[in-house]
Structure formats: C-alpha cells, structure tokens
Scaffold this motif. Structure first.
Motif: not given
Length: 264
Positions: A151-158, A195-210
């Motif tokens: 299972v790969t982790i993608g993104s809806v932005l893909g 592939c599982v493609a998340p939308g906006p998820v509250r993760t440390p990476m996203n929190e660091a990005d605003g």
C-alpha cells in the motif's frame, strides 16, 4: 456466471498472511497511526524513521498498541541499504515481509517559478524514489511466498493539483502511476499493489506547513464536504483492509480518503 463463496481451502484465505509489515515513515503522522493499527491486529511491525528519538517512541507505542514483537529502525527510505536491513531483520525474526506501507513523505511548497530545484529533488527522492526502492526491497520475498500486500501513500493532489504545490502534486501523481504499473507487473502472483490518497490530514508535516494557522484551517475545512480535517487514524483505517489476506481482488486502485474532497 455463478458466485462461489470462499471455502476453507481457498488459497486466498490461507498461507503466510500474518507475516510482518514494514512501514516507512512509521514514526509519526499517518505512518505511525497505520503501524499502530496493524500492531493491534497482532502482526509484527517494523518501522523506519530518520530520528532515533522518534524511533524509540514509536517502538514503545507499538508495544502499547499490542504487546509483542515490533521493531523501529533508524534509516532513510531513500537508502537501499536501510531498507534491506529492515527486510532482513523482519525475515530473521518473523519470516518474509508480507505487507508494506510507504508512508515516508516530504513536502515541496512553492509555485512553479518559486520552488527550488533542490527542494523539488528532495521531494522526488523521498516520495517517488523512496517508494520505488521500498517496493523493490520487499517484492522478491513476496513473490517467493506467493503472497504480499503493498500500500503506497499518495495524495489527492496527485489527482487534482493545487496552487503552490506543483512539486508535491507531481511527486504524488508519480506515486499513483508507479502503483498502477507495479500492480499490473505482479498481477496474478498473489501480490497486490494499491494506493491510498489522503486529503487534508492533520499530521506533523501539514502542521509545519501552516495547518495550525486559523485562516488556513478555515480555508481547507470549507473545501471538505464533511466539514473537518482528516486524522491520521482515518487513513490508517483505509489502509488496513488493503493489507488483509481477503483483499486479493483489489489491485492497482487509488483510494481517496478525503472527506469527499475529490467527489465535488
């Protein structure tokens, strides 16, 4: 065409289905939530992360999720040797890796003109080449066993793209394409690749990005039909079924976990 329910001797229901699961980027965010969810099922989990401190914390949390055999290794998913070490450790302790989740990720923020080549390459290395290397590391053992779940982790932005995220969106689009192609290469072998493609998820990476900025939160939430940010656990719950033995007919799929974002 007549549907025949699975029987006790159905090869998709028996075999090395409870082998260890390797999770890259498994020391925080979606990776850690997924590793904990897998551990609760009783399967051994090996996680890879770049921080020794986070690896120690992750290993403790895995044991709390399900007392048993788990391991956290310091390493970078762009390093083939680190991945080989993780696969070897798992095989020595519990047998061949039969599950892989590629959750290691890196943002690349900036417009086409503003994004630096260095930042774009760093995201490509982690998100695309790191995913490819992880698949290469586990695939021989899976093929030999006749069973595996990747299972790969993608993104809806893909799929959708977004301003100021051209580099990140490009890497996640590549992850989806890699997933589909790998799935076709191993179709019929007992190995599936999704592939599982998340939308906006509250993760440390996203929190660091605003994500902690009130205006950014409101802007994102307004675009999500369910009206909230996702949680790492939301993504983990979507990954788990794809790691299961019974998920033998789903391969090459991209599953959006986005609160309806891409349904609009």
């Amino acid at each position: 065409m007549t549907f025949t329910p699975p029987t006790a001797t159905d090869p998709t229901q028996e075999g090395p289905h409870n082998g260890p699961v390797l999770v890259t980027g498994g020391t925080s965010g979606i990776g850690l939530a997924t590793a904990e969810a897998v551990a609760r099922t009783g399967r051994p989990v090996v996680v890879i992360g770049r921080s020794l401190e986070r690896c120690r914390i992750a290993e403790r949390q895995l044991h709390l999720a399900h007392p048993g055999e788990h391991a956290a290794l310091v390493g970078d998913t762009t390093d083939p040797d680190a991945l080989a070490d993780a696969v070897h450790l798992a095989a020595e302790r519990w047998g061949p890796v039969t599950g892989l989740v590629t959750a290691a990720g890196r943002l690349a923020r900036g417009s086409v003109l503003a994004l630096s080549p260095e930042d774009f390459r760093a995201a490509l290395d982690t998100n695309v080449i790191g995913t490819w290397l992880a698949i290469r590391a586990v695939l021989p053992g899976m093929l030999a066993a006749g069973h595996g779940r990747i299972v790969t982790i993608g993104s809806v932005l893909g799929s959708t793209g977004a301003p100021e995220r051209s580099g990140y969106a490009a890497t996640k689009g590549a992850v989806a394409a890699l997933t589909r192609s790998a799935a076709l290469e191993v179709a019929g072998t007992g190995v599936t690749v999704n592939c599982v493609a998340p939308g906006p998820v509250r993760t440390p990476m996203n929190e660091a990005d605003g994500a902690t900025d009130a205006a950014a939160q409101a802007a994102f939430t307004a675009k999500v039909p369910v009206g909230r940010w996702g949680r790492p656990e939301d993504v983990a719950h979507a990954v788990l079924p794809l790691l299961a033995a019974r998920s033998s007919f789903t391969t090459g799929a991209v599953v959006h976990v986005d609160g309806g974002y891409t349904a609009q």
